[in-house]
Design a protein around this motif. Structure first.
Motif, PDB file in Angstrom:
ATOM      1  N   TRP A   1     104.136  27.377 108.048  1.00  9.33           N
ATOM      2  CA  TRP A   1     104.084  26.715 106.806  1.00  9.33           C
ATOM      3  C   TRP A   1     104.717  25.934 106.858  1.00  9.33           C
ATOM      4  CZ3 TRP A   1     104.276  33.124 106.531  1.00  9.33           C
ATOM      5  CH2 TRP A   1     103.188  34.136 106.426  1.00  9.33           C
ATOM      6  N   ALA A   2     104.119  25.005 106.672  1.00  5.58           N
ATOM      7  CA  ALA A   2     105.460  23.583 106.378  1.00  5.58           C
ATOM      8  C   ALA A   2     106.046  23.237 104.913  1.00  5.58           C
ATOM      9  CB  ALA A   2     104.903  22.592 106.859  1.00  5.58           C
ATOM     10  N   LEU A   3     106.960  23.946 104.540  1.00  4.81           N
ATOM     11  CA  LEU A   3     107.634  23.726 103.208  1.00  4.81           C
ATOM     12  C   LEU A   3     107.786  21.785 102.789  1.00  4.81           C
ATOM     13  CD1 LEU A   3     109.623  26.227 102.808  1.00  4.81           C
ATOM     14  CD2 LEU A   3     107.164  26.263 101.972  1.00  4.81           C
ATOM     15  N   ASP A   4     107.019  21.881 101.446  1.00  7.43           N
ATOM     16  CA  ASP A   4     107.466  19.808 101.764  1.00  7.43           C
ATOM     17  C   ASP A   4     108.314  19.672 100.231  1.00  7.43           C
ATOM     18  OD1 ASP A   4     106.392  17.205 100.674  1.00  7.43           O
ATOM     19  OD2 ASP A   4     103.909  17.873 101.341  1.00  7.43           O
ATOM     20  N   ALA A   5     109.197  18.652 100.527  1.00  6.51           N
ATOM     21  CA  ALA A   5     109.721  18.271  98.994  1.00  6.51           C
ATOM     22  C   ALA A   5     109.347  17.918  98.598  1.00  6.51           C
ATOM     23  CB  ALA A   5     111.409  17.405  99.956  1.00  6.51           C
ATOM     24  N   ASP A   6     108.252  16.869  98.783  1.00  8.41           N
ATOM     25  CA  ASP A   6     107.506  16.453  97.266  1.00  8.41           C
ATOM     26  C   ASP A   6     107.360  17.681  96.537  1.00  8.41           C
ATOM     27  OD1 ASP A   6     107.112  14.015  97.055  1.00  8.41           O
ATOM     28  OD2 ASP A   6     105.625  13.492  97.402  1.00  8.41           O
ATOM     29  N   LEU A   7     106.394  18.359  97.354  1.00  7.67           N
ATOM     30  CA  LEU A   7     105.252  18.489  96.001  1.00  7.67           C
ATOM     31  C   LEU A   7     106.509  20.134  95.055  1.00  7.67           C
ATOM     32  CD1 LEU A   7     102.584  20.967  98.754  1.00  7.67           C
ATOM     33  CD2 LEU A   7     102.424  19.343  97.154  1.00  7.67           C
ATOM     34  N   ALA A   8     107.447  20.265  96.391  1.00 12.20           N
ATOM     35  CA  ALA A   8     108.997  20.914  95.546  1.00 12.20           C
ATOM     36  C   ALA A   8     109.394  20.541  94.043  1.00 12.20           C
ATOM     37  CB  ALA A   8     109.961  21.633  96.387  1.00 12.20           C
ATOM     38  N   GLU A   9     109.103  19.094  94.352  1.00 12.62           N
ATOM     39  CA  GLU A   9     109.654  18.488  93.349  1.00 12.62           C
ATOM     40  C   GLU A   9     109.358  18.131  92.042  1.00 12.62           C
ATOM     41  OE1 GLU A   9     110.409  14.120  94.368  1.00 12.62           O
ATOM     42  OE2 GLU A   9     112.024  15.067  96.169  1.00 12.62           O
ATOM     43  N   ARG A  10     107.862  18.001  92.624  1.00 11.48           N
ATOM     44  CA  ARG A  10     106.895  18.195  91.904  1.00 11.48           C
ATOM     45  C   ARG A  10     106.802  19.619  90.340  1.00 11.48           C
ATOM     46  NH1 ARG A  10     102.936  14.275  92.342  1.00 11.48           N
ATOM     47  NH2 ARG A  10     105.216  13.383  93.747  1.00 11.48           N
TER      48      ARG A  10
ATOM     49  N   TYR B   1     108.512  18.524  84.257  1.00  8.77           N
ATOM     50  CA  TYR B   1     108.795  18.169  85.392  1.00  8.77           C
ATOM     51  C   TYR B   1     107.981  17.770  86.166  1.00  8.77           C
ATOM     52  CZ  TYR B   1     112.999  19.397  87.507  1.00  8.77           C
ATOM     53  OH  TYR B   1     114.662  19.461  87.696  1.00  8.77           O
ATOM     54  N   ALA B   2     106.488  18.483  86.474  1.00  6.39           N
ATOM     55  CA  ALA B   2     104.960  18.032  86.308  1.00  6.39           C
ATOM     56  C   ALA B   2     105.071  16.761  85.854  1.00  6.39           C
ATOM     57  CB  ALA B   2     104.433  19.249  85.799  1.00  6.39           C
ATOM     58  N   ALA B   3     105.012  16.879  84.590  1.00  4.75           N
ATOM     59  CA  ALA B   3     104.056  15.536  83.819  1.00  4.75           C
ATOM     60  C   ALA B   3     104.794  14.545  84.425  1.00  4.75           C
ATOM     61  CB  ALA B   3     104.232  15.811  82.364  1.00  4.75           C
ATOM     62  N   TYR B   4     106.359  14.257  84.616  1.00  6.14           N
ATOM     63  CA  TYR B   4     107.746  12.898  84.991  1.00  6.14           C
ATOM     64  C   TYR B   4     107.061  13.143  86.113  1.00  6.14           C
ATOM     65  CZ  TYR B   4     111.722  10.618  85.395  1.00  6.14           C
ATOM     66  OH  TYR B   4     112.227   9.720  85.879  1.00  6.14           O
ATOM     67  N   ALA B   5     107.477  13.909  86.767  1.00  4.86           N
ATOM     68  CA  ALA B   5     106.566  13.458  88.140  1.00  4.86           C
ATOM     69  C   ALA B   5     104.830  12.937  88.462  1.00  4.86           C
ATOM     70  CB  ALA B   5     106.072  14.775  89.384  1.00  4.86           C
ATOM     71  N   GLU B   6     103.725  12.722  87.826  1.00  2.00           N
ATOM     72  CA  GLU B   6     102.986  12.680  87.752  1.00  2.00           C
ATOM     73  C   GLU B   6     103.568  11.264  87.072  1.00  2.00           C
ATOM     74  OE1 GLU B   6      99.251  15.080  86.373  1.00  2.00           O
ATOM     75  OE2 GLU B   6      98.765  13.117  86.798  1.00  2.00           O
TER      76      GLU B   6
ATOM     77  N   PHE C   1     104.809   9.137  78.822  1.00  2.92           N
ATOM     78  CA  PHE C   1     105.655  10.517  78.922  1.00  2.92           C
ATOM     79  C   PHE C   1     106.019  10.477  79.719  1.00  2.92           C
ATOM     80  CE2 PHE C   1     107.445  13.698  80.630  1.00  2.92           C
ATOM     81  CZ  PHE C   1     107.607  15.010  79.402  1.00  2.92           C
ATOM     82  N   ALA C   2     106.873   9.462  80.660  1.00  6.22           N
ATOM     83  CA  ALA C   2     107.559   9.393  82.016  1.00  6.22           C
ATOM     84  C   ALA C   2     108.595   8.368  80.925  1.00  6.22           C
ATOM     85  CB  ALA C   2     107.187   8.879  83.068  1.00  6.22           C
TER      86      ALA C   2
END
Lengths: 590, 474
Positions: free
Chosen positions: A421-430, B379-384, B410-411
């Motif tokens: 199960w590879a965790l991903d910093a990029d996904l965590a960031e969003r 978070y989600a919106a800013y990332a997008e 938004f960002a």
């Protein structure tokens, strides 16, 4: 060899030098891995190297103030754990000292030195219920009686595996129900063996088993991405590598809370103190989804936080897996979480460099791969020596420096484990949680577990999963194009695929561990959620074919409700209604 | 106490001396030079007949005739409540010309590990008055939350802002609860320049914060080895004030990078097998022994909250110092050079920032019920929006859909309205969340899939007028 010392018969030695957790002693008569008591305070240590008459010891406690000339006493025993009732609902340090007992004994919230305590309460009395009678023949490992250890778990009292030879049996000559403490004999065998509830076992040696079998039952975790896409078997092995902040610990906690194992052994190896406190505070209050009892009733915790002595960090993994094996011998399915195996490897590295051993890759000792393999090999689906079946599933978190999976601990782990199960910093960031990357992760148990899902959830489970994987794969390819030309430049059908994939990602793969309902998703719900998204997919493509513009399809009002399936308690009704609404609305467009 | 004149080797910060008695590991040593100067050190390795000593002040001036005294105890910090308002050097000696400090206790600076069983899980919100922290990466009492920065960034301003503002609601709150725990700041400077130190001191004096602070100063030209004891002095004082005197202590340690450099220097002098980039293999354990001293203890009123600051060499968070720190601490706040050059104050990049204890410290009864949802959604919106910025550079804004354009707006607004509040503005949480809803209302209602519907009903601004105000402001 000093003459004055060699006349002594105790095998005691004298400290020659001290460097952090590594102490060398002169004239100590010891074997490898014997437990010794170091210095005037009697700090617990283990022999890790013998050269001439110099013995090197790793000390499980802080060594400040310890100096040459102080004594080293040998116990002559390898590092062992106490096994018996009372290990559940307990919290230990890396050498199985109960932390609650230590707090009482030390009278302070800080961990003092030189205080020892047995791993199980030797005075507490348990109500023993025999399951065999006088005159019955028993072999090694056979269950002679039961003790109710917690509301959830019956502790089975077994003939110690070393009491008899492999195919030898003995007659029970005395056995009686009643109230006993763990040291008292509850049964006597014809060969003179007295069986008590207490066993000791050296941690570095696997407990014997009859046979290792192919695991065919999933360890259902209630986490959609795990059960749905990358399942692990009962008796399987898994690694969760990821950079800091990617959610390793939350994933481990979720597994400890919701995995359908009988027993959970949670090893906090070199991690944060507050995280262990969270477990200690939360688990007694949380309900076991299987039976409503407190989660602690099936959990044994081992907490050797990052600031606790490094040598005890090295041993905590072994302490954990030995406890797990003991419950496996009773016929239970045990899941062991180790967070994090990287800290364990680093403890090995630290000790190794203090020994001035020739380093292997990145300073890790050359035996790193072997040790990792030995650990994960102690997991599996077993036929026990007493004929029952039990399993140990091992799930190790890995903390690669800089999140770089090419480092030695991750690579050597991946060579052994079958689920990744590879965790991903990029996904965590969003804030896509659990941030498990669906392109990189895999499970090699998928095929052998499909029959179980087909029988228990739905016949078309494998096909649905494949469909989801295909859509997500296609999305990954399309995203590359989108990065170059923008989404609107894509043909309609591809835009629609992206939209479907978005729901897969946002509704299906994401799961809110902090939402009371969404935190646990039974496989049936996982399945229904997927079929809802597929319904949208099928109906949407039908509509597209019938000439409805893609913008209109995407704007259909009912579809975003897919995102709310996760938080529905009565999901069956909700899903049914939603499927009908999506179908009706899309069909009304043409 | 015996005195030895048996120094056999002097190498970098290390001195080797022959002894004929047992010397304990970590024991304190005094070395008197021929000039009559007394230097302090610590036993790093003790073997029969010879010990290795690390000298805090550096070894210059020591020759083979210097005399060595072993004090027979490990390093202690004299602690008392009177330390508040005092300025000390990196070894805990007063440098502010104040009265002599009469200690109530002398405590071992190494500090034993807190029994995880005795800890109390931190879940009390600290209002820092900084939106990017309160709203998105909430700090709680007993947490360790580092600031990841790089050279030339205003991390000190941010730290000062937190130290200044975090205190205010604490004290008010203390007034109406009967416990009445007080708030104290302990500032540990390791290898910072005199100029930076002055800025901190001026700010402390200007705001009157000094009287409830203890300052430990190891400046850039002070001995590097002393830096390895400074944070331990700081934390010993913090633990004393928190767990014995019921203070809520905020510890600011700056700069952890200098601390790690000092560790490396000692490791190199001892010819140890180096780990990554020459840092010692035990650096994780060593850092953990500092950071893990944050927390709360069951049955004690006070708390130790840590904000270590580190400058990432080359702004690279895979460097061993930030990397190991991130694995131990409960999250991190990133100070971003790009945002800084855009003039944002504070230039916090919320995307890689994280507070691990946030989820348990916010929500109904703690902050506000919609807090978690608002934060996740932003978070989600800013990332997008961030992703789309890359795309805009290639295809231009016209090629994007209406939905994408909203996210881009938004960002932009998120940065200018939410993050950029200025170092002197103190926003309470209510205000932070209101701004959050102003921004979220720029997006269509259906897009808000992380917020519970009831909160959307309650807070979403249907009315367009407010949105335009925000847009006009960019």
């Amino acid at each position: 060899m000093s003459k004055a010392e060699s006349t002594e018969t105790t095998g005691d030695g004298v400290i020659q030098s001290v460097s952090g957790p590594v102490v060398s002693a002169r004239d100590l008569d010891a074997r490898m891995n014997d437990v010794v008591y170091v210095g005037d305070e009697g700090l617990m240590g283990e022999v890790i190297e013998i050269e001439g008459n110099i013995t090197t010891v790793q000390v499980y406690e802080e060594t400040s103030g310890v100096g040459p000339g102080e004594p080293v006493e040998n116990t002559g025993e390898p590092l062992s754990v106490d096994l018996g009732p009372g290990m559940l609902d307990a919290i230990y340090d890396g050498v199985q000292r109960p932390l609650d007992v230590l707090e009482g004994k030390m009278g302070s919230p800080y961990l003092d030195r030189g205080v020892d305590a047995p791993g199980i309460d030797l005075e507490k009395e348990w109500e023993f219920e025999p399951t065999v009678e006088v005159g019955d023949e028993v072999g090694r490992g056979d269950v002679v009686g039961i003790v109710e250890e917690t509301v959830t778990i019956d502790h089975k009292v077994m003939v110690p595996p070393d009491a008899l030879e492999e195919d030898e049996t003995a007659e029970v000559v005395a056995i009686e129900p009643g109230s006993f403490d763990v040291t008292e004999a509850v049964a006597e065998l014809s060969n003179g063996t007295e069986v008590s509830m207490h066993q000791e076992w050296p941690v570095r040696e696997p407990r014997p088993s009859a046979n290792k079998k192919t695991p065919r039952t999933p360890l259902v975790s209630g986490q959609r991405i795990l059960d749905g896409l990358f399942p692990i078997a009962k008796g399987g092995t898994a690694a969760i590598p990821g950079p800091f902040g990617s959610g390793k610990t939350v994933t481990q906690h979720q597994l400890a809370k919701y995995a359908d194992a009988d027993i959970i052994v949670y090893v906090g190896c070199g991690e944060r103190g507050n995280e262990m406190t969270e477990v200690i505070e939360d688990f007694p209050e949380l309900e076991d989804p299987a039976n409503g009892n407190p989660l602690m009733a099936r959990t044994s915790l081992i907490a050797n936080t990052s600031n606790m002595p490094v040598a005890a960090r090295e041993s905590c993994i072994y302490t954990g897996i030995t406890i797990a094996e003991y419950y496996r011998d009773m016929g239970y399915d045990v899941a062991l979480m180790a967070d994090s195996t990287s800290r364990w490897a680093e403890a090995m590295r630290e000790i190794s460099s203090r020994l001035e051993e020739m380093p292997g890759e990145e300073g890790y000792p050359a035996y790193l791969a072997a040790r990792l393999a030995q650990f994960y090999e102690r997991a599996g689906y077993f036929e026990n020596v007493n004929g029952t079946e039990g399993s140990v599933s091992a799930i190790g978190a890995v903390s690669p420096p800089g999140g770089d999976f090419s480092e030695p601990v991750t690579q050597n782990t991946l060579r052994i484990v079958k689920t990744f199960w590879a965790l991903d910093a990029d996904l965590a960031e969003r804030r896509h949680f659990p941030s498990i990357n669906w392109n990189e992760s895999y499970s090699l148990y998928k095929n052998q577990l499909d029959p179980w899902f087909q029988e228990n959830v739905s016949e078309d489970w494998p096909e649905k999963r494949q469909w989801a994987v295909d859509v997500l794969d296609e999305e990954t390819e399309l995203q590359e194009i989108v990065q170059l030309v923008g989404k609107d430049a894509l043909p309609d059908d591809q835009q629609l695929t992206l939209e479907v994939a978005r729901y897969l990602r946002e509704a299906y793969l994401q799961q809110n561990a902090f939402h009371p309902v969404d935190t646990y998703c039974p496989p049936e719900k996982t399945y229904l959620m997927l079929t809802t998204i597929e319904t949208f997919n099928d109906e949407a493509f039908d509509a597209l074919e019938a000439g409805v513009p893609v913008e209109e399809i995407i704007d259909v009002e009912s579809v975003p409700r897919i995102n709310r399936i996760g938080v529905q308690e009565d999901y069956e009704e909700y899903v049914e209604e939603l499927k009908a609404d999506i179908t009706e609305e899309l069909r009304s467009l043409y | 106490m015996k005195e030895y004149q048996t120094i056999t080797e002097i190498s970098g910060p290390l001195v080797y001396a022959e002894v004929d008695e047992a010397i304990g590991y970590d024991e304190i040593v005094e070395i008197e030079t021929a000039q009559g100067e007394t230097l302090r050190g610590q036993v790093l390795e003790s073997s029969e007949g010879v010990v290795a000593i690390q000298v805090f002040e550096g070894t210059s001036g020591i020759d083979q005739n210097a005399s060595v005294r072993f004090l027979g105890e490990t390093m202690k910090m004299p602690v008392t409540e009177d330390l508040l308002g005092r300025v000390l050097d990196g070894s805990g000696r007063p440098i502010d010309d104040g009265p002599e400090i009469v200690p109530e206790e002398r405590q071992d600076i190494v500090g034993a590990a807190i029994n995880p069983y005795s800890r109390e899980y931190p879940e009390e919100f600290i209002e820092t008055g900084v939106s990017a922290i309160d709203g998105m990466n909430t700090l709680v009492r007993g947490q360790k939350l580092p600031i990841f920065s790089s050279s030339g960034q205003p991390h000190s301003e941010l730290a000062m802002q937190i130290a200044r503002q975090a205190s205010v609601p604490e004290e008010e709150e203390g007034g109406d609860e009967e416990e009445g725990s007080e708030f104290a700041v302990i500032f540990g400077a390791m290898g910072i320049t005199a100029e930076e130190a002055n800025e901190f001191m001026e700010d402390f004096e200007r705001t009157g914060a000094l009287e409830r602070s203890v300052v430990f100063m190891n400046l850039a030209d002070d001995p590097a080895v002393e830096r390895t004891v400074t944070p331990r002095m700081v934390l010993t004082t913090a633990e004393y004030l928190a767990f014995e005197k019921d203070y809520h202590v905020l510890v600011i340690l700056t700069d952890m990078t200098n601390y790690c450099e000092a560790l490396r220097e000692i490791g190199a002098a001892r010819e140890e097998v180096p780990g990554r980039r020459g840092y010692p293999g035990y650096m994780y354990t060593d850092l953990a022994q500092l950071y893990e001293r944050a927390g709360r203890i069951e049955g004690r009123e006070g708390s130790v909250t840590q904000i270590p600051i580190l400058t990432m060499p080359g702004d690279d968070d895979t460097h061993p110092i930030p990397d190991l720190t991130g694995y131990i601490t409960e999250g991190q706040i990133y100070v971003d050079p790009d945002l800084n050059s855009q003039g944002l104050e504070p230039p916090v990049n919320v995307l890689p920032s994280l507070s691990r204890l946030m989820d348990d410290g916010i929500g109904e009864g703690l902050t506000r019920a919609d807090h978690g949802g608002v934060s996740d959604q932003m978070y989600a919106a800013y990332a997008e929006g961030e992703d789309l910025r890359d795309l805009v550079n290639i295809v231009g804004r016209e090629a994007l859909s209406e939905r994408d354009n909203k996210y881009l707006d938004f960002a932009d607004a998120f940065e200018t309205e939410f993050v950029d509040q200025g170092f002197d503005t103190n926003r309470d949480l209510e205000e932070t969340l209101e701004i959050g809803w102003d921004l979220l209302s720029m997006l269509p209602k259906e897009e808000l899939n992380r917020v519970d519907e009831e909160y959307i009903e309650e807070y979403y601004r249907e009315d367009d007028s407010e949105r335009e105000v925000v847009e006009a402001a960019d």
